[in-house]
Scaffold this motif. Structure first.
Motif, PDB file in Angstrom:
ATOM      1  N   GLU A 100      42.960 -52.601 -53.985  1.00 33.84           N
ATOM      2  CA  GLU A 100      42.533 -53.983 -54.225  1.00 33.84           C
ATOM      3  C   GLU A 100      41.032 -54.130 -54.015  1.00 33.84           C
ATOM      4  O   GLU A 100      40.334 -54.780 -54.805  1.00 33.84           O
ATOM      5  CB  GLU A 100      43.297 -54.909 -53.277  1.00 33.84           C
ATOM      6  CG  GLU A 100      43.197 -56.377 -53.634  1.00 33.84           C
ATOM      7  CD  GLU A 100      44.019 -57.234 -52.690  1.00 33.84           C
ATOM      8  OE1 GLU A 100      43.565 -58.344 -52.361  1.00 33.84           O
ATOM      9  OE2 GLU A 100      45.110 -56.793 -52.287  1.00 33.84           O
TER      10      GLU A 100
ATOM     11  N   GLN B 193      39.296 -52.519 -56.934  1.00 35.26           N
ATOM     12  CA  GLN B 193      39.345 -53.357 -58.128  1.00 35.26           C
ATOM     13  C   GLN B 193      38.392 -54.539 -58.021  1.00 35.26           C
ATOM     14  O   GLN B 193      37.956 -55.069 -59.044  1.00 35.26           O
ATOM     15  CB  GLN B 193      40.778 -53.853 -58.347  1.00 35.26           C
ATOM     16  CG  GLN B 193      41.736 -52.751 -58.777  1.00 35.26           C
ATOM     17  CD  GLN B 193      43.167 -53.219 -58.835  1.00 35.26           C
ATOM     18  OE1 GLN B 193      43.512 -54.264 -58.284  1.00 35.26           O
ATOM     19  NE2 GLN B 193      44.020 -52.445 -59.487  1.00 35.26           N
TER      20      GLN B 193
ATOM     21  N   TRP C 155      40.571 -42.014 -57.620  1.00 36.67           N
ATOM     22  CA  TRP C 155      41.019 -43.062 -58.546  1.00 36.67           C
ATOM     23  C   TRP C 155      41.374 -42.528 -59.932  1.00 36.67           C
ATOM     24  O   TRP C 155      41.647 -43.307 -60.845  1.00 36.67           O
ATOM     25  CB  TRP C 155      39.915 -44.125 -58.681  1.00 36.67           C
ATOM     26  CG  TRP C 155      39.250 -44.412 -57.373  1.00 36.67           C
ATOM     27  CD1 TRP C 155      37.999 -44.043 -56.992  1.00 36.67           C
ATOM     28  CD2 TRP C 155      39.815 -45.099 -56.258  1.00 36.67           C
ATOM     29  NE1 TRP C 155      37.731 -44.451 -55.711  1.00 36.67           N
ATOM     30  CE2 TRP C 155      38.836 -45.116 -55.232  1.00 36.67           C
ATOM     31  CE3 TRP C 155      41.038 -45.706 -56.019  1.00 36.67           C
ATOM     32  CZ2 TRP C 155      39.060 -45.707 -53.998  1.00 36.67           C
ATOM     33  CZ3 TRP C 155      41.259 -46.298 -54.792  1.00 36.67           C
ATOM     34  CH2 TRP C 155      40.290 -46.291 -53.794  1.00 36.67           C
TER      35      TRP C 155
ATOM     36  N   LYS D 245      46.577 -46.317 -66.152  1.00 38.42           N
ATOM     37  CA  LYS D 245      45.739 -47.478 -65.810  1.00 38.42           C
ATOM     38  C   LYS D 245      46.251 -48.738 -66.511  1.00 38.42           C
ATOM     39  O   LYS D 245      46.302 -49.823 -65.905  1.00 38.42           O
ATOM     40  CB  LYS D 245      44.289 -47.206 -66.234  1.00 38.42           C
ATOM     41  CG  LYS D 245      43.601 -46.049 -65.517  1.00 38.42           C
ATOM     42  CD  LYS D 245      43.224 -46.424 -64.107  1.00 38.42           C
ATOM     43  CE  LYS D 245      42.353 -45.340 -63.476  1.00 38.42           C
ATOM     44  NZ  LYS D 245      42.034 -45.647 -62.063  1.00 38.42           N
TER      45      LYS D 245
ATOM     46  N   ARG E 153      47.570 -52.183 -64.712  1.00 41.61           N
ATOM     47  CA  ARG E 153      46.957 -53.494 -64.966  1.00 41.61           C
ATOM     48  C   ARG E 153      48.002 -54.507 -65.423  1.00 41.61           C
ATOM     49  O   ARG E 153      47.893 -55.694 -65.143  1.00 41.61           O
ATOM     50  CB  ARG E 153      45.846 -53.372 -66.012  1.00 41.61           C
ATOM     51  CG  ARG E 153      44.552 -52.776 -65.463  1.00 41.61           C
ATOM     52  CD  ARG E 153      43.391 -53.034 -66.416  1.00 41.61           C
ATOM     53  NE  ARG E 153      43.554 -52.293 -67.659  1.00 41.61           N
ATOM     54  CZ  ARG E 153      43.067 -51.069 -67.877  1.00 41.61           C
ATOM     55  NH1 ARG E 153      42.412 -50.440 -66.920  1.00 41.61           N
ATOM     56  NH2 ARG E 153      43.236 -50.464 -69.035  1.00 41.61           N
TER      57      ARG E 153
ATOM     58  N   THR F 239      40.101 -57.944 -64.049  1.00 41.97           N
ATOM     59  CA  THR F 239      39.618 -56.578 -63.892  1.00 41.97           C
ATOM     60  C   THR F 239      39.844 -55.752 -65.147  1.00 41.97           C
ATOM     61  O   THR F 239      39.590 -54.566 -65.170  1.00 41.97           O
ATOM     62  CB  THR F 239      40.352 -55.891 -62.725  1.00 41.97           C
ATOM     63  OG1 THR F 239      41.744 -55.862 -63.014  1.00 41.97           O
ATOM     64  CG2 THR F 239      40.122 -56.623 -61.409  1.00 41.97           C
ATOM     65  N   THR F 240      40.337 -56.367 -66.195  1.00 40.76           N
ATOM     66  CA  THR F 240      40.615 -55.646 -67.429  1.00 40.76           C
ATOM     67  C   THR F 240      39.447 -55.822 -68.397  1.00 40.76           C
ATOM     68  O   THR F 240      39.166 -56.937 -68.847  1.00 40.76           O
ATOM     69  CB  THR F 240      41.898 -56.152 -68.092  1.00 40.76           C
ATOM     70  OG1 THR F 240      42.961 -56.097 -67.135  1.00 40.76           O
ATOM     71  CG2 THR F 240      42.249 -55.314 -69.292  1.00 40.76           C
TER      72      THR F 240
ATOM     73  N   GLU G  37      35.051 -52.709 -61.861  1.00 46.11           N
ATOM     74  CA  GLU G  37      34.862 -51.999 -60.607  1.00 46.11           C
ATOM     75  C   GLU G  37      33.557 -51.199 -60.589  1.00 46.11           C
ATOM     76  O   GLU G  37      33.117 -50.742 -59.547  1.00 46.11           O
ATOM     77  CB  GLU G  37      36.059 -51.063 -60.322  1.00 46.11           C
ATOM     78  CG  GLU G  37      36.323 -50.025 -61.379  1.00 46.11           C
ATOM     79  CD  GLU G  37      37.430 -50.480 -62.292  1.00 46.11           C
ATOM     80  OE1 GLU G  37      38.154 -49.618 -62.798  1.00 46.11           O
ATOM     81  OE2 GLU G  37      37.565 -51.698 -62.489  1.00 46.11           O
TER      82      GLU G  37
END
Length: 764
Positions: free
Chosen positions: A606, A609, A686, A693, A697, A707-708, A717
């Motif tokens: 978290e 992100q 990561w 991924k 998401r 965050t996309t 990020e």
């Protein structure tokens, strides 16, 4: 999904708790109250094993072997042949027959017929064997009916002790029932004290307790439903109480902590509920799913005991998560800031950088290489004793050395080894007299018996049962191997049976299926963690650490319970372990280790992100969850400690295993090992393919900054803001002096929320 559910729970906050509580109460009334009558002492055997087939053939032909149900061991230092002793025993035994004709099938007594085999050489000890009429669970009920009369028996100048297979089973059953009562009375009190200390308020502390109590009532009701369709061993009730109560309170603790944190950030109640459900709620849901997956590995084994524990424990864990995610958000919606009502101490606001949960991992990262090497060496060293692990079966040695039934059985076994209640049996089917003679002659060459094999009953049809006790209780494997090598004449079938054979076949099932269970648990939890974390490296690291932690715990348990380290202080007799218990503890420890790994890594992910760099994500994620994981581990340790006081060795084994594993997990592994390893892995932590991924998401929808990235855009990020004069702007440059973009946005949101609060205060 979770964010939307949080909104829904807030809108229907007065309805959801009522519905859930009503359903659980209804289940308890309809099913839970009948649980005690439906539990079984059986289920340890493999239904497809030769020993099970042998037992069924014997039962179908001759009925249940009840010769060792109850033993009355009479000790008279001046001699058991004195007329007053003989007359008193015959009078009491006749009274038993007259008083309990529906419970007692037969009595074989030295005092009625002075058979030399029923008295010792000194004639200071003799015995009477009582066979009970009931089959299955009725046997134990018959014993409990006559037990007061047995315990009231006495002889002049001597003592009467009660032993036998059913008496030992009753003592084990009573010990397990006491475990449940102790956990509910003592465990809950100390858990409440810990929660009050952690939260500093009565209302906040009550939230996890509500989840725990509802979960345990609901899961035991589900177990009662299961017992209608499948044999459920009584031992599973203790396991479900232990796991269900501990994990339910842990999940509640995690949810309450996050909700208070969101309120402290300045969010209104509805948004705080939604965000809590979308973050902590999602973590709890997937954590429970992974624990359930680990426990489902028990279904690979044939024993009904393991299957009943698996079904019961899985239902307890899932129910704990459902109540946490369904009921708690609704309660949060009703309480809002009043969750801190009835505070017993003032909350001290501290920057996370000032906490030990930040400082310890920070130190571990600065000294990453020596910390990783040192901790790994320690865990491997703790694992070494596991090479001495030994397996056996459940018997009177699982009771404390000072327990009266255990002492009586030990004396009987010592004085009359030829009548021990766990003989090896050879069931011969389809043999005529000449063929039976050939088989008997072959058995004479077998070592390891106290006497030659001889028939238990006259041959019935074409079935003969030969039996003899073992000279060494731990030598069953060698004797069973020799019996299996007997060459049967054409048309004749032999089956090796009895408790020692059942134990050997149980160990064989363990060795054959444990590797498959391990592969299943590792692959299933790896895939789930990859989906939740959006990384393939983090799950791989988690699996390796789980294996190292479990190995260290099993090494510790072997040193204590097999080798006898501290056995006197803990009041138990060291010795071989039941193989199903090893399978069970592996599943439990793997599930709990994964549980805390999910709690910790979910917060790191978290932070990542939100734009934090790797080391910052490690430090901040550990700092945010360190106190919660420590409190959760302390609560689970308290619950396990209530079971550690058990009279039953296998319950002590599980409880001490959990205590050691949790203490190791919450300190050395989570605060030192994990930060050190992740610091060395750096950006590789990561890594995952794009499809992983994307799947991750898809689980993280909600409010706030997305965050996309759009096609061609840089993921958030990696976006930072340069705040230096004349150089302000968003950039993707990795520079330690830059501020993560998501951090800046979060700070701005917090400032706006604080300004709104101040404005409301001024208006008042």
């Amino acid at each position: 999904m979770f964010y939307k559910w949080g909104r829904f729970a807030h809108r229907h906050r007065r309805v959801i708790p009522v519905i859930v509580v009503a359903l659980i109460v209804l289940m308890q009334v309809l099913f839970g109250s009948k649980l005690a009558d439906r539990l079984s002492q059986e289920g340890w055997e493999d239904p497809g094993a030769d020993s099970t087939t042998a037992a069924q053939i014997e039962y179908d032909t001759f009925g249940r072997d009840n010769s060792g149900d109850v033993i009355l061991l009479v000790t008279a230092p001046d001699g058991v042949d004195r007329p007053e002793v003989v007359d008193k025993m015959n009078q009491q035994i006749s009274g038993l027959r007259d008083q309990f004709p529906n419970e007692i099938a037969h009595v074989t007594s030295y005092f009625e017929r002075a058979t030399p085999q029923l008295v010792n050489d000194e004639h200071t000890k003799a015995f009477a064997a009582i066979g009970l009429k009931g089959d299955g669970e009725q046997t134990l009920k018959d014993f409990r009916t006559i037990q007061p009369a047995l315990e009231a028996m006495e002889v002049p100048g001597g003592t009467v002790q009660v032993a036998g297979a059913t008496a030992v089973a009753d003592a084990l059953d009573t010990g397990m029932a006491n475990d449940i009562a102790r956990a509910e009375k003592i465990g809950l009190v100390f858990v409440a004290i810990i929660l009050l200390f952690v939260f500093g308020g009565v209302v906040a502390a009550a939230m996890p307790l509500i989840v725990g109590i509802l979960s345990i009532i609901g899961s035991l009701s589900l177990l009662a439903i299961l017992a209608q369709f499948q044999q459920v061993n009584i031992f599973s009730q203790s396991i479900i109480t232990l796991l269900g109560l501990g994990l339910a309170i842990d999940y509640g603790l995690f949810m309450v902590s996050r909700f208070r944190e969101e309120l402290d950030r300045g969010l209104d109640t509805e948004e705080a509920v939604a965000v809590t459900t979308n973050t902590a709620g999602k973590t709890v849901f997937f954590s429970a799913l992974m624990v359930g997956v680990a426990l489902s590995g028990l279904l690979m084994f044939p024993q009904a005991f393991l299957k009943s524990v698996a079904y019961g424990a899985m239902s307890a864990v899932v129910l704990a998560a459902v109540i946490s995610v369904a009921v708690l958000p609704a309660l949060f919606g009703m309480l809002g800031p009043k969750i801190d009502f009835l505070s017993v101490r003032r909350r001290k606001e501290r920057r996370i950088e000032e906490t030990i949960w930040f400082k310890i991992p920070n130190w571990a990262m600065r000294h990453a290489k020596p910390v990783v090497v040192g901790v790994a060496a320690l865990l491997i060293a703790l694992t070494v004793p596991i090479v001495g692990i030994a397996f056996g079966g459940i018997n009177e040695t699982y009771l404390p050395p000072n327990q009266v039934t255990r002492q009586a059985q030990d004396e009987f076994n010592e004085e009359f080894p030829a009548f021990r209640t766990d003989p090896v049996k050879l069931v011969v089917k389809g043999a005529d007299n000449a063929q039976l003679g050939q088989i008997v002659m072959q058995t004479r060459a077998i070592d390891g018996f106290t006497r030659p094999l001889k028939p238990d009953y006259p041959t019935e049809g074409d079935v003969t049962v030969l039996s003899a006790p073992l000279a060494d209780r731990d030598g069953g494997a060698d004797v069973v191997k020799q019996l299996r090598s007997i060459e049967s004449p054409e048309g004749v079938t032999t089956y090796v049976g009895g408790t020692p054979a059942m134990e050997v076949e149980s160990i064989e099932a363990l060795l054959n299926r444990l590797p498959w269970m391990a592969v299943y648990m590792v692959l299933a939890t790896f895939l789930l963690m990859a989906l939740v974390f959006g990384s393939l490296i983090l799950p791989a690291k988690a699996v390796i650490m789980n294996v190292l932690g479990i190995g260290a715990t099993l090494g510790f348990l072997t040193a204590v319970f097999v080798d006898g380290l501290g056995a006197g202080a803990l009041n138990f007799t060291p010795g071989p372990l039941m193989s199903p218990i090893l399978v069970l503890i592996v599943a439990i420890l793997y599930g709990l280790s994964t549980d805390y790994e999910v709690f910790l890594l979910s917060r790191m992910v978290e932070e990542r992100q939100d734009g934090a760099r790797t080391d910052d994500a490690i430090r901040r994620g550990t700092a945010h969850t360190g106190g919660i994981i420590t409190a959760a581990a302390a609560i689970m340790i308290v619950v396990a400690a209530a079971f550690a006081l058990s009279d039953i060795v296998m319950m002590k084994y599980i409880a001490y295993g959990m205590i050691f594993s949790l203490a190791l997990d919450a300190t050395i592994i989570r605060l030192l090992f994990v930060p050190g390893v992740m610091h060395l892995l750096r950006e590789d932590n990561w890594w995952a393919p794009r499809w992983v991924k994307r799947a991750t998401r898809s689980l993280g929808e909600g409010s706030g900054v997305s965050t996309t990235p759009r096609p061609g855009e840089t993921p958030i990020e990696h976006m930072v803001v340069d705040t230096r004069p004349g150089r302000a702007g968003v950039t993707v440059e990795e520079n330690a002096s830059l501020v993560p973009f998501a951090d800046l946005m979060r700070d701005l949101d917090q400032r706006r929320a604080l300004e709104q609060l101040k404005k409301k205060e001024l208006e008042r």
